[in-house]
Design a protein around this motif. Structure first.
Motif, PDB file in Angstrom:
ATOM      1  N   ARG A  15      46.888  62.415  22.842  1.00 29.10           N
ATOM      2  CA  ARG A  15      47.158  63.818  23.179  1.00 29.10           C
ATOM      3  C   ARG A  15      47.992  63.944  24.441  1.00 29.10           C
TER       4      ARG A  15
ATOM      5  N   GLY B 118      50.072  61.542  25.532  1.00 36.05           N
ATOM      6  CA  GLY B 118      51.381  60.926  25.351  1.00 36.05           C
ATOM      7  C   GLY B 118      51.555  59.691  26.215  1.00 36.05           C
TER       8      GLY B 118
ATOM      9  N   ARG C 210      49.384  65.389  31.287  1.00 32.10           N
ATOM     10  CA  ARG C 210      50.621  65.863  30.642  1.00 32.10           C
ATOM     11  C   ARG C 210      51.621  66.328  31.697  1.00 32.10           C
TER      12      ARG C 210
ATOM     13  N   ASP D 211      61.241  69.910  21.308  1.00 35.70           N
ATOM     14  CA  ASP D 211      61.082  68.578  21.891  1.00 35.70           C
ATOM     15  C   ASP D 211      62.416  67.930  22.209  1.00 35.70           C
TER      16      ASP D 211
ATOM     17  N   ARG E 158      44.678  74.502  22.544  1.00 32.29           N
ATOM     18  CA  ARG E 158      45.690  73.482  22.830  1.00 32.29           C
ATOM     19  C   ARG E 158      45.426  72.771  24.149  1.00 32.29           C
TER      20      ARG E 158
ATOM     21  N   ALA F 254      41.490  70.240  24.843  1.00 35.64           N
ATOM     22  CA  ALA F 254      42.297  69.057  24.529  1.00 35.64           C
ATOM     23  C   ALA F 254      41.535  67.767  24.797  1.00 35.64           C
TER      24      ALA F 254
ATOM     25  N   HIS G 196      45.239  68.493  15.422  1.00 33.03           N
ATOM     26  CA  HIS G 196      46.353  67.602  15.728  1.00 33.03           C
ATOM     27  C   HIS G 196      47.014  67.091  14.453  1.00 33.03           C
TER      28      HIS G 196
ATOM     29  N   PRO H 254      52.432  72.280  26.749  1.00 30.36           N
ATOM     30  CA  PRO H 254      52.045  71.320  25.714  1.00 30.36           C
ATOM     31  C   PRO H 254      53.035  71.299  24.558  1.00 30.36           C
ATOM     32  N   ARG H 255      53.286  70.111  24.032  1.00 30.17           N
ATOM     33  CA  ARG H 255      54.156  69.953  22.870  1.00 30.17           C
ATOM     34  C   ARG H 255      53.331  69.992  21.599  1.00 30.17           C
ATOM     35  N   GLU H 256      54.018  69.814  20.486  1.00 28.55           N
ATOM     36  CA  GLU H 256      53.278  69.655  19.243  1.00 28.55           C
ATOM     37  C   GLU H 256      52.415  68.404  19.349  1.00 28.55           C
ATOM     38  N   SER H 257      51.174  68.504  18.915  1.00 30.38           N
ATOM     39  CA  SER H 257      50.298  67.345  18.886  1.00 30.38           C
ATOM     40  C   SER H 257      49.854  67.176  17.438  1.00 30.38           C
TER      41      SER H 257
ATOM     42  N   TYR I 131      49.483  63.897  16.002  1.00 30.63           N
ATOM     43  CA  TYR I 131      49.297  62.458  15.814  1.00 30.63           C
ATOM     44  C   TYR I 131      48.234  62.109  14.780  1.00 30.63           C
TER      45      TYR I 131
END
Lengths: 430, 430
Positions: free
Chosen positions: A32, A34, A321, B118, B141, B145, B213, B330-333, B335
């Motif tokens: 999460r 990165g 982050r 991104d 988010r 997290a 996620h 926060p970016r897209e998560s 994973y």
């Protein structure tokens, strides 16, 4: 990728959970963030009491741990002001991010921590300091940053809410309910911080500060605990259609000459229809009113190792982050610098029960005492008994000082035997 | 300081409020950001319909506005997929931050937007897309997290909740309640997106994506609207101690071979004691269960110009702060990349009411139909009348496909005149 290196100060109820989750779910958390999260040290007082933590991580030298140049994030879950404050200042000054659950420290020394964070461009996060796992700091500091908050009001202490819920459910006394709370682990051996409202007052200071963009310290919060709440108060509240709650109340008020902040903690008779009235046991809930957003409520477990650890780890992911993106979380926002309204000026409604002589003229004497203080009576109910009668008075809103002065005068009247219950009332009651 | 320059796409119900607040409270917002916020353009279709907005800000050329190199933040409140998607891609590709309230676009095209964000290091914020002013995206988010969310379940559509509340309160039909909702402005002239569950399904896709996620699109969400809910369903629910709610339900489930995500929107009979059961009218509430945090609830106004604008402006302050600090939100998560569980495999409990012949053997025939499908009955109640009887069956949990197959078979039995009510049941009911 370069790992984010994490140090934890303290391995008590919360720290143990933080360390367990970091070790068990480290891969997930790293995905999460990165980047890998690496636990590099845990400062404790007695290393031999922590057989679950790898010995090479343990240290008794917290000062050396926070000073380590390779530590990116310091998680503080030891509590207290001293030496915690200095440890966190050391970490912040060299640019490490700090995640803390320490409400007392923030309420006492928040500005000093913020200043150190700002000077070094470091993050200071504290979601776990108020209402455990309930996201509250982030919603107020960030989600509502585009709105004007007018009130934040909540049940922010699970111990006292557990005790009050028990007194309400079975009519038991404060002493019995406290004993039960202690037995079940909801109250500490020394319950002072909870029952006298210190814990809630620290949280009120934090909420008022971030909600009203103003420095509000613990000393600015008017505080009355709940140790004096009696079974008689609870049943008097029930007769009004209310329950008794210990509330933290933070308001932005217009005093006539400008805006001010009021922050206070005291027991309140709250109508049963109010969303906070149904929040029972050790749960917390906070009600927020904002100009555009309207009325919001946040509800959940307000304490406990795992819930608090959830909030701490959420902050850890956020600051990690930020480290990676090169950014920073929200700083102190204190530009409004509003004055704090003295409690005596806060408009209150009172519920007052009096044992009085059952004879003509008593009501007139009592009513005169209110009138002379400029306090208007909303309702008065007289319940006759053999030797004496009970008067139950609910006032209209008046300055708190006028009301407390009136209560003092009432107790001096010859025809008043005893003031049996005095409590502030919120909302519309009959 | 260099100002942060803001463009707004759309000046409808939400846009009008965003623009008003930006102009009325710009100084306050700038103080919170730490730099002036400057509104540089508003794209609308018909400029003459916006006399309150300075003419020099208005443009009909949205494509040119988002392409302007001096625009730092694009706020999108026009809705729809086309041409909105391309406008936001243009903005993101050149590094502008995007704040959007567009749930349909995110649910359909979220990955494309995230990828563009991104690639350019731009922020994509969307607190207003789900549940209006209620902070929900940021808590999930960011605040959570560090936790493992197991379930997100909520009332995320105010229109349908208003209609269901009205039907429950006064026993009125769906058609009458819808008419009243339209009259009061809670339902649009074409209520399809709301009553057929498209709006709630888009929100479920967003919540499931950020909570688990995993990329979950609108097409992955099983959807049943509430247009078929009858007054009979509502009273059948009441007899079970339940209310009917249209819920968005997102779960992380273990399918035996691994974890999967289930996302669905359908009417549910919910026990009155459940915290969501008391959420009435146009209000929204979302219940989140997480491994460490426990059970959280978020409650507030889920729609409306000002509440939605509050969420938009909170995001604006956040992305503006990120611009200044040089960081990113926060970016897209995604994973975890969990598979989506087909609805047929989701364990459900059903409530089924049947009009049947009032003669011996009917119950046996009905029970056999359940047994042959492998569905176990929890309770069955028979209410005799003159010519026919009613059977009310509540099942134990079984795969949804088995239950719906059973309902089809029941309606084919000779002794079953009519299936009068079928609805999924949640939680413990008698």
């Amino acid at each position: 990728m370069t790992p984010i290196r994490v140090a934890v100060l303290g391995a008590g109820v919360v720290g143990t959970q933080v360390i367990r989750l970091l070790r068990e779910q480290g891969e997930e958390l790293s995905a999460r963030v990165g980047a890998p999260l690496e636990l590099v040290g845990v400062a404790v007082r007695r290393p031999h009491q922590h057989p679950d933590i790898p010995a090479e991580l343990l240290t008794t030298d917290a000062a050396a741990l926070v000073a380590r140049e390779d530590v990116d994030v310091v998680i503080e879950v030891i509590g207290g002001i001293d030496p915690t404050k200095d440890l966190l200042l050391t970490a912040l000054r060299r640019g490490a991010a700090v995640v803390t659950a320490n409400k007392a420290l923030l309420a006492e020394e928040g500005p000093a921590l913020y200043e150190a964070a700002d000077a070094a461009g470091a993050d200071l996060y504290f979601e776990a300091a108020v209402a455990g796992a309930i996201p509250l700091i982030r919603p107020i500091r960030e989600s509502l940053a585009g709105d004007r908050i007018s009130r934040i009001m909540g049940i922010v202490n699970g111990t006292t809410n557990f005790i009050l819920s028990a007194m309400t459910a079975d009519g038991s006394s404060y002493e019995l309910a406290l004993k039960e709370a202690t037995r079940l682990g909801y109250a500490e051996a020394d319950p002072t911080a909870d029952v006298d409202g210190f814990d809630a007052a620290a949280k009120a200071a934090i909420l008022a500060s971030i909600g009203f963009h103003t420095r509000v310290g613990a000393a600015d919060v008017y505080r009355e605990g709940m140790a004096d709440v009696t079974a008689a108060d609870i049943s008097a509240a029930a007769e009004l259609g209310c329950v008794v709650k210990l509330l933290a109340i933070c308001e932005r008020v217009n005093t006539g000459t400008g805006d001010a902040v009021s922050a206070r903690v005291h027991p309140v008779m709250l109508p049963r229809a109010h969303p906070l009235a149904g929040v029972d046991g050790a749960y917390n809930a906070v009600y927020v009113e904002a100009e555009s957003a309207g009325r919001l409520m946040f509800y959940g477990p307000g304490a406990g190792g795992a819930p608090t650890a959830s909030a701490v780890l959420g902050d850890l992911v956020a600051v990690a982050r930020n480290k990676i993106s090169g950014g920073r979380g929200p700083r102190e926002s204190a530009y409004a610098a509003l004055p704090v309204q003295p409690m005596g000026e806060v408009p209150s409604r009172y519920h007052i029960s009096l044992d009085v002589d059952d004879k003509a003229g008593v009501l007139a004497a009592v009513a005169t005492a209110f009138a002379e203080a400029g306090v208007s009576i909303s309702t008065v109910r007289q319940e006759g008994r053999e030797a004496e009668a009970t008067l139950v008075v609910v006032t209209h809103s008046a300055p708190d000082a006028a009301l407390s002065a009136t209560v003092s005068r009432l107790s001096e009247l010859d025809s008043v035997h005893r003031v049996t219950s005095v409590m502030r009332v919120m909302g519309d009651v009959a």
